[in-house]
Write an enzyme that holds these catalytic residues in place. Structure first.
Site, mmCIF file in Angstrom:
data_model
loop_
_atom_site.group_PDB
_atom_site.id
_atom_site.type_symbol
_atom_site.label_atom_id
_atom_site.label_comp_id
_atom_site.label_asym_id
_atom_site.label_seq_id
_atom_site.Cartn_x
_atom_site.Cartn_y
_atom_site.Cartn_z
ATOM 1 C CB SER A 40 -0.867 -0.025 1.260
ATOM 2 O OG SER A 40 -1.423 1.238 1.491
ATOM 3 C CE1 TYR A 71 -4.164 -1.766 4.903
ATOM 4 C CE2 TYR A 71 -3.216 0.358 4.321
ATOM 5 C CZ TYR A 71 -3.737 -0.865 3.950
ATOM 6 O OH TYR A 71 -3.805 -1.193 2.615
#
Ligand SMILES: NC(=O)c1ccc[n+]([C@@H]2O[C@H](COP(=O)([O-])OP(=O)(O)OC[C@H]3O[C@@H](n4cnc5c(N)ncnc54)[C@H](O)[C@@H]3O)[C@@H](O)[C@H]2O)c1
Length: 353
Positions: free
Chosen positions: A136, A162
């Site tokens: 990501s 995350y």
């Protein structure tokens, strides 16, 4: 379209998720066999949408669903016996919602880190030829205005659990890459959107709120600019990634990791495109940036353009138009129908064992 001579067996994790659904659909259209893994969790959006996505595959004998928890080591090991040899693993399953990662950090460790460890073990012991996994843009942490991010940017300053979990994935992948000397490719997605998108993502929320006559919240008092990436551009390139030749033979170097980032656009301009596509004005509220969120990302995807022919050529206007059309013509009806037929949809229930 179908090239059955090159029919391959894929394992796609997160196959009922947004990106996983689109990748699986394309692989099935190309004539491949797909074993999909998805636990159909309700973590940050209604699993009915996941059921609706899987419903699209219900008549395909080339799609086999495994409803298992990837954090369960024994269950993942059993996949090896159940599926046999896998040609390519595309690992997309994860807790993907950045903002709830400080609320439920343990879920992110289980679903993003322990699960990935199990996938790496499966990959190293299986005869599978390639592992592609989702990383990501969150690995980069906070950017300054004007920063154009390349893959070699130092990334040890995540601003969310995350982001930290995705950095952990990349480091773990590197250890397996150097030890087992098998091809692994990581992809850093930047704000993927399009039909069947996740309801917790910004365009979905805005369209849904405008549709339901609710105000939309513009974080950072409206000053937000990101690289937004249309789903078809992502899928096109993921498919190319599965066939691209692994030329690297020095496994002491870092495994290939690529930015997949589309057009760099102000959120205010995206809102204008949404209003135009919906033919309806938004009621806007300007609010502060939540902790753990980022207001600026600007991807340099030239490496993916060079090596994988990444071509994110869908304009934000076109991408948003497609998304709004899907929302208005399909989503509202799909969800309503599924709610009505939840317990009578036997075809779907049989598919999700
Ligand atoms: N969509 C984006 O904008 C974006 C941006 C950057 C990175 N990513 C990454 O891309 C991947 C796909 O994202 P998405 O948007 O499709 O998310 P998604 O939430 O729609 O899909 C992920 C799927 O994984 C499944 N899952 C989660 N934990 C599981 C477990 N332990 N066992 C089995 N299944 C499990 C969920 O049920 C879900 O359907 C993720 O790894 C995400 O972190 C996405």
């Amino acid at each position: 379209m179908k090239d059955l001579k090159n029919k391959k067996i894929f394992l796609v994790t997160g196959s009922a998720g947004f990106v996983g659904y689109h990748v699986t659909k394309r692989l099935l259209e190309l004539g491949h066999i797909v074993h999909g893994i998805d636990l159909m969790t309700a973590s940050y959006y209604d699993p009915l949408l996941k059921e609706a996505r899987l419903n699209v595959f219900k008549n395909s004998s080339n799609y086999i669903h495994h409803k298992i928890d990837l954090a369960n080591t024994a269950a993942v090991k059993k996949i090896q016996t159940d599926v046999g040899n896998i040609d390519i693993i595309i690992h997309l399953a994860a807790q993907g919602c950045v903002l709830r990662s400080f609320e439920f950090p343990h879920e992110y460790v289980q679903d993003n880190i322990v699960s990935f460890q199990n996938i790496l073990e499966l990959y190293s012991s299986n005869k599978s030829k390639k592992l592609i996994y989702a990383s990501s843009s969150s690995v980069y942490g906070q950017s300054k205005e004007g920063d154009i991010i390349k893959e070699d940017k130092k990334n040890d300053l995540p601003v969310s659990i995350y982001g930290a979990s995705k950095i952990a994935n990349e480091v773990m992948a590197q250890a397996y890459y150097s030890y087992y000397k098998k091809p692994i490719t990581g992809i850093r997605f930047f704000k993927v959107y399009g039909p069947w998108a996740r309801p917790d993502t910004v365009f979905f929320k805005f369209v849904d709120q405008i549709y339901n006559n609710k105000p939309i919240k513009l974080h950072n008092f409206g000053k937000i600019k990101h690289s937004f990436t249309y789903i078809d551009d992502v899928v096109d390139c993921l498919i190319k990634t599965t066939t691209s030749i692994e030329t690297r033979n020095d496994f002491s170097l870092r495994h290939p990791i690529y930015n997949f980032g589309g057009p760099h656009v102000l959120l205010e301009d995206c809102v204008k495109a949404i209003e135009k596509a919906m033919n309806k004005k938004a009621r806007k509220e300007h609010v502060a940036l939540p902790d753990g969120d980022r207001w600026y990302t600007f991807a340099d995807s030239s490496l993916a353009e060079r090596d994988l022919e990444f071509n994110p050529n869908t304009s934000i206007t076109m991408g948003i138009k497609n998304f709004v059309e899907w929302y208005l013509t399909d989503y509202v009806h799909i969800i309503n129908n599924l709610k009505k037929s939840k317990y009578s949809n036997s075809a779907l229930k049989n598919k999700i064992k």
